[in-house]
Structures are given as structure tokens and as C-alpha cells.
Design an enzyme around this catalytic site. Structure first.
Site, mmCIF file in Angstrom:
data_model
loop_
_atom_site.group_PDB
_atom_site.id
_atom_site.type_symbol
_atom_site.label_atom_id
_atom_site.label_comp_id
_atom_site.label_asym_id
_atom_site.label_seq_id
_atom_site.Cartn_x
_atom_site.Cartn_y
_atom_site.Cartn_z
ATOM 1 N N TYR A 181 -12.917 5.799 15.027
ATOM 2 C CA TYR A 181 -12.794 4.565 15.831
ATOM 3 C C TYR A 181 -11.509 3.810 15.433
ATOM 4 O O TYR A 181 -10.760 3.347 16.298
ATOM 5 C CB TYR A 181 -14.044 3.715 15.604
ATOM 6 C CG TYR A 181 -14.144 2.470 16.469
ATOM 7 C CD1 TYR A 181 -14.413 2.561 17.832
ATOM 8 C CD2 TYR A 181 -13.995 1.198 15.913
ATOM 9 C CE1 TYR A 181 -14.528 1.420 18.612
ATOM 10 C CE2 TYR A 181 -14.120 0.053 16.683
ATOM 11 C CZ TYR A 181 -14.380 0.161 18.032
ATOM 12 O OH TYR A 181 -14.484 -0.970 18.809
ATOM 13 N N SER A 238 -9.557 -3.738 18.899
ATOM 14 C CA SER A 238 -10.554 -4.172 17.907
ATOM 15 C C SER A 238 -9.793 -4.561 16.644
ATOM 16 O O SER A 238 -8.648 -4.127 16.443
ATOM 17 C CB SER A 238 -11.496 -3.004 17.595
ATOM 18 O OG SER A 238 -12.272 -3.263 16.446
#
Ligand code: NAP
Length: 253
Positions: free
Chosen positions: A150, A137
Site C-alpha cells: 500500500y 494517503s
């Protein structure tokens, strides 16, 4: 085997979103996709529409489940394409984040990739042609508020990608990460709902908030991420190794 034609390609989280788009794209290149995830019914429905695809239940947080699933995947030949796409996200202010939430995200997003990659390490190391693609990501490239867990997991995943690329550089396998910005999937849908709930904004305003992170001012489509994966799977891409490739409309900050 010297390319994706007839290659057994495992895609974790292959029943939805980015994983499903990648499974379709790799099938179009002649690969035989094995869709993995926890929801077998959803995986089977997805696999039914993809040529030469199979659905196999796998919870990447459970070592026994991973072992069983990859044994099933390997029953028709070695796994030479592995797309580690399964991932989860949530958001919390750091001072309210508890140990469970932190560990859950690391377990799926980092340890899950370790388990799946190790399960086929012998296949990958022995192959003349093999590819590992980790779906990270932009949160693996820079920080973001309310997603410390995350961000840590995706930074960790990129670290693992670079380490494995170095370790296996003399073999036929490349190991790369793709780093998308916000992609139009269930995961982005959850982020939209969270923004609406926490800020009282309407749906369009919540989508605009996510789109603002992309200089092109839009959400990315899963097929755009799949195209990057397809390129990495081409035999001609073998010099591309250990990279974290942003698919984010050119965000630099
Ligand atoms: P998604 O549709 O929610 O996909 C997540 C997938 O992961 C699901 O298919 C889910 O399948 C699977 N999964 C979750 N926990 C699992 C577990 N314990 N074991 C096996 N599979 C598990 O969202 P997505 O956007 O396509 O996400 C795919 C990847 O892209 C993730 O790694 C995510 O972090 C990354 N990403 C997404 C975005 C975005 O904006 N959407 C941006 C950057 C990166 P089951 O429920 O069947 O297990």
C-alpha cells in the site's frame, strides 16, 4: 468552462466513503458528478441523492471497462474534473506477502489511476479549466509496518501526480494529491476489525490505535477530505499544482 459550475466530474469509488463525500461536495459547487465503481446498485443508490449525478459501472483494473465507462461519462461533455479515489488496502507482514496481493494493490491504486487519467487526458489537456485530484494517503508520504504494498502504491501515486503536474503545467489543468490519515470509512472499519482479530483488543482500543496516528487523537471524517478537494477545485487554487496535501491532523513523523 472556467470553474466547477456545470463541469462533468468523475469520482472513482464515488459510491462510498471519501468518494461519496467528494461527489456531494462537488455537486454543491455546481458540478455534475459521475460516480464510478464496480457495484452499480450501490452507485445508483448514492447518485439518486445527489443533484445532477449519474452512476456508471467501472472496474479500474480492466482497460475495456475503463474505456466504456469514460465514453459514457463524456457523453454529456468533456470530463474536466477527475477524482481518482478508488483504492484498496490490506495488511500483511512483508515476508508473508505474496505476488498476487502485491500486484492487486498496485493494479487498483496506481495502474487504475493511470488508466482513468489517460482515458480523459485529451479533455484535460484541452480545457481552459480542469482538475485532477488523486486520493493518496499519509502512507504515500512515509512508511508503515505491514503495508509495504500500500505504501509503495501511494508513494507511486504521488510520483505520478508530480510528474503530470510538471508535464501539464502550461495548460489549464492542475494535478494534486490529497493524503489523508485514517478516515472513518469502510476501509478504516476493515483496519479496526483486523486489529481486533490480530491483537484480541476490543473495538474502542482498536479505534484508539488508529486515532493515535493523528496528533488530534481522532479519526478524520470523509467531509474533511472533501473540503480539501473542493478547495483544489476552486478556480482561485490554480497555482496549487503537483502538491501532496496532508489531511492528517498534523502528523509529522
Ligand atoms: P472505501 O469506502 O472502501 O472506498 C473504496 C472505493 O474504491 C469503493 O467505493 C470501491 O467501489 C472503489 N473500488 C475499489 N476497487 C475498485 C476497482 N477495481 N474499480 C473501481 N472502483 C474500485 O474506502 P475509502 O476510505 O473511502 O477509500 C477511498 C480512497 O481513500 C482510497 O484510495 C484509499 O486508499 C484512500 N484513503 C483512505 C483512508 C482511510 O483511512 N479510510 C486513508 C487514506 C487514504 P466498488 O466496490 O463499487 O468498486
Amino acid at each position: 468552462m472556467t470553474g466547477p459550475q456545470d463541469a462533468t466530474a468523475v469520482i472513482t469509488g464515488g459510491g462510498t466513503g471519501i468518494g461519496l463525500a467528494i461527489a456531494r461536495r462537488l455537486a454543491a459547487m455546481g458540478a455534475k458528478p459521475v460516480l464510478m465503481g464496480r457495484d452499480l446498485e450501490r452507485l445508483e443508490a448514492a447518485a439518486a441523492d445527489i443533484p445532477n449525478a449519474r452512476a456508471v459501472r467501472c472496474d479500474v483494473t480492466d482497460p475495456d471497462s475503463v474505456e466504456t465507462a469514460f465514453a459514457a461519462a463524456r457523453s454529456e461533455g468533456p470530463v474536466t474534473i477527475l477524482v481518482n479515489n478508488a483504492g484498496i488496502a490490506s495488511s500483511s507482514p512483508f515476508h508473508k506477502m505474496d505476488e498476487d496481493e502485491w500486484m492487486r494493490v498496485q493494479d487498483v491504486n496506481v495502474a487504475g489511476v493511470f488508466r482513468c487519467t489517460r482515458a480523459v487526458a485529451e479533455d484535460l489537456m484541452a480545457a481552459e479549466y480542469a482538475r485532477v485530484i488523486n486520493i493518496a494517503s499519509t502512507a504515500g508520504l512515509r512508511g508503515g509496518a505491514y503495508i509495504a504494498h500500500y505504501c509503495a502504491s501511494k508513494h507511486g501515486l504521488i510520483g505520478m501526480t508530480r510528474a503530470l503536474a510538471a508535464e501539464w503545467a502550461r495548460r489549464g489543468v492542475t494535478v494534486n494529491a490529497i493524503c489523508p490519515g485514517y478516515v472513518r470509512t469502510e476501509m478504516a472499519e476493515t483496519a479496526i476489525t483486523t486489529i481486533m482479530e490480530k491483537t484480541g483488543r476490543d473495538r474502542d482500543a482498536a479505534i484508539a490505535e488508529l486515532a493515535k496516528t493523528n496528533p488530534q487523537g481522532r479519526l478524520i471524517e470523509p467531509e474533511e477530505v472533501a473540503e480539501a478537494a473542493a478547495w483544489l477545485c476552486a478556480p482561485e487554487s490554480r497555482s496549487v499544482n503537483g502538491q501532496a496535501i496532508a489531511v492528517d491532523g498534523g502528523a509529522t513523523g
